[in-house]
Design a protein around this motif. Structure first.
Motif, short mmCIF file in Angstrom:
data_model
loop_
_atom_site.label_atom_id
_atom_site.label_comp_id
_atom_site.label_asym_id
_atom_site.label_seq_id
_atom_site.Cartn_x
_atom_site.Cartn_y
_atom_site.Cartn_z
N TYR A 117 0.82 -1.21 0.00
CA TYR A 117 0.00 0.00 0.00
C TYR A 117 0.86 1.26 0.00
CZ TYR A 117 -3.66 3.32 0.94
OH TYR A 117 -4.51 4.39 0.84
N THR A 118 1.99 1.23 0.67
CA THR A 118 2.86 2.40 0.72
C THR A 118 3.33 2.79 -0.68
OG1 THR A 118 3.60 1.82 2.95
CG2 THR A 118 5.01 3.33 1.69
N ASP A 119 3.72 1.80 -1.49
CA ASP A 119 4.15 2.07 -2.86
C ASP A 119 3.00 2.65 -3.67
OD1 ASP A 119 6.18 1.64 -5.17
OD2 ASP A 119 4.36 0.63 -5.87
N TYR A 120 1.83 2.04 -3.55
CA TYR A 120 0.65 2.54 -4.27
C TYR A 120 0.37 3.99 -3.89
CZ TYR A 120 -4.28 3.74 -4.40
OH TYR A 120 -5.45 4.41 -4.54
N HIS A 121 0.33 4.27 -2.60
CA HIS A 121 -0.01 5.61 -2.11
C HIS A 121 1.03 6.64 -2.57
CE1 HIS A 121 -0.75 8.78 0.94
NE2 HIS A 121 -2.01 8.44 0.69
N ARG A 122 2.30 6.28 -2.51
CA ARG A 122 3.37 7.18 -2.94
C ARG A 122 3.24 7.52 -4.42
NH1 ARG A 122 8.05 6.20 -5.26
NH2 ARG A 122 7.97 3.98 -4.88
N ARG A 123 2.99 6.52 -5.23
CA ARG A 123 2.88 6.74 -6.68
C ARG A 123 1.62 7.52 -7.03
NH1 ARG A 123 6.47 3.34 -9.97
NH2 ARG A 123 7.71 2.07 -8.55
N LEU A 124 0.53 7.26 -6.31
CA LEU A 124 -0.70 8.01 -6.54
C LEU A 124 -0.49 9.49 -6.20
CD1 LEU A 124 -3.69 7.94 -7.36
CD2 LEU A 124 -4.21 7.49 -4.94
N ASN A 125 0.20 9.76 -5.10
CA ASN A 125 0.49 11.14 -4.73
C ASN A 125 1.39 11.82 -5.76
OD1 ASN A 125 -1.13 11.26 -2.46
ND2 ASN A 125 0.50 10.60 -1.09
N LEU A 126 2.37 11.08 -6.29
CA LEU A 126 3.22 11.65 -7.34
C LEU A 126 2.39 12.00 -8.58
CD1 LEU A 126 6.50 9.52 -7.31
CD2 LEU A 126 6.31 11.99 -7.06
N LEU A 127 1.49 11.13 -8.95
CA LEU A 127 0.61 11.39 -10.08
C LEU A 127 -0.20 12.67 -9.83
CD1 LEU A 127 -0.67 10.40 -12.80
CD2 LEU A 127 -2.36 9.21 -11.38
N ARG A 128 -0.75 12.78 -8.64
CA ARG A 128 -1.55 13.97 -8.31
C ARG A 128 -0.71 15.24 -8.39
NH1 ARG A 128 -4.80 10.76 -3.95
NH2 ARG A 128 -6.76 10.57 -5.08
N VAL A 129 0.52 15.21 -7.90
CA VAL A 129 1.39 16.39 -7.93
C VAL A 129 1.85 16.68 -9.36
CG1 VAL A 129 3.65 17.28 -7.21
CG2 VAL A 129 2.15 16.16 -5.54
N ASP A 130 2.34 15.66 -10.04
CA ASP A 130 2.90 15.86 -11.39
C ASP A 130 1.85 16.31 -12.40
OD1 ASP A 130 5.33 15.08 -10.36
OD2 ASP A 130 5.26 13.06 -11.23
N TRP A 131 0.60 15.91 -12.21
CA TRP A 131 -0.44 16.21 -13.20
C TRP A 131 -1.54 17.11 -12.66
CZ3 TRP A 131 -0.30 15.18 -18.32
CH2 TRP A 131 0.82 14.46 -18.74
N LYS A 132 -1.24 17.85 -11.58
CA LYS A 132 -2.26 18.70 -10.95
C LYS A 132 -2.83 19.75 -11.90
CE LYS A 132 0.95 21.97 -8.75
NZ LYS A 132 2.13 21.56 -9.46
N ASP A 133 -2.04 20.23 -12.85
CA ASP A 133 -2.52 21.26 -13.78
C ASP A 133 -3.38 20.68 -14.90
OD1 ASP A 133 -1.12 23.15 -12.32
OD2 ASP A 133 0.67 23.01 -13.59
N PHE A 134 -3.42 19.36 -15.02
CA PHE A 134 -4.12 18.73 -16.13
C PHE A 134 -5.34 17.93 -15.71
CE2 PHE A 134 0.39 19.04 -17.14
CZ PHE A 134 0.35 19.78 -18.32
#
Length: 167
Positions: A117-134
């Motif tokens: 779950y930690t890996d999933y959560h970390r990657r989901l947060n990265l997606l949210r940050v990296d693509w926040k403008d889109f």
């Protein structure tokens, strides 16, 4: 006959893609060269895009399969942004499928495997940050691998579905 043979061959390969052309010829009651020609034609025209295995994902060390749904801001969905998204996806080897689509108020989907779950959560947060403008929204459906499974993941089930190439 050729179309019928192509469908029969695809069904047999869905059952077991390790079968040799000789074995397939015996099952389909045609010559081995006919099977080889038919297989090559199916590969050339894109009906067969590759051969792979379906492993036991839990034994590989994955605990989670995540289906992540994304709502992209439609006004910024340009060819440049789509190219950026494709490049972004290539950085994530745990992601096995990404596509635009429609449903649940979302416009895209991502299938990914995670060791925990930690890996999933970390990657989901990265997606949210990296693509926040889109993106307008990101939601996930998380599956605990090996628990609650009613039907295991396999393409073998498609062997009985009529296969019609689309034009």
């Amino acid at each position: 006959m050729r179309k019928e043979l192509s469908q029969q061959l695809l069904r047999e390969l869905l059952k077991n893609s390790k079968q040799s052309d000789r074995e397939l010829a015996k099952v389909l009651k045609v010559s081995q060269p006919t099977i080889t020609r038919t297989r090559h034609k199916l590969e050339k025209n894109g009906m067969i895009q590759g051969y792979t295995i379906i492993p036991n994902f839990g034994e590989m060390g994955f605990e989670i399969l995540a289906l992540t749904f994304v709502k992209m801001r439609s006004e910024i969905l340009t060819p440049r942004v789509i190219d950026e998204a494709k490049k972004y996806c290539e950085k994530w080897p745990n992601v096995i499928f990404v596509s635009t689509g429609e449903g649940l108020g979302m416009t895209g989907v991502i299938f990914s495997f995670h060791p925990n779950y930690t890996d999933y959560h970390r990657r989901l947060n990265l997606l949210r940050v990296d693509w926040k403008d889109f993106t307008e929204d990101i939601q996930s459906f998380v599956v605990s691998i090996g628990e609650g499974e009613f039907k295991r993941f396999s393409l073998t089930y498609l062997k009985d579905v009529p296969l019609e190439p689309h034009s």
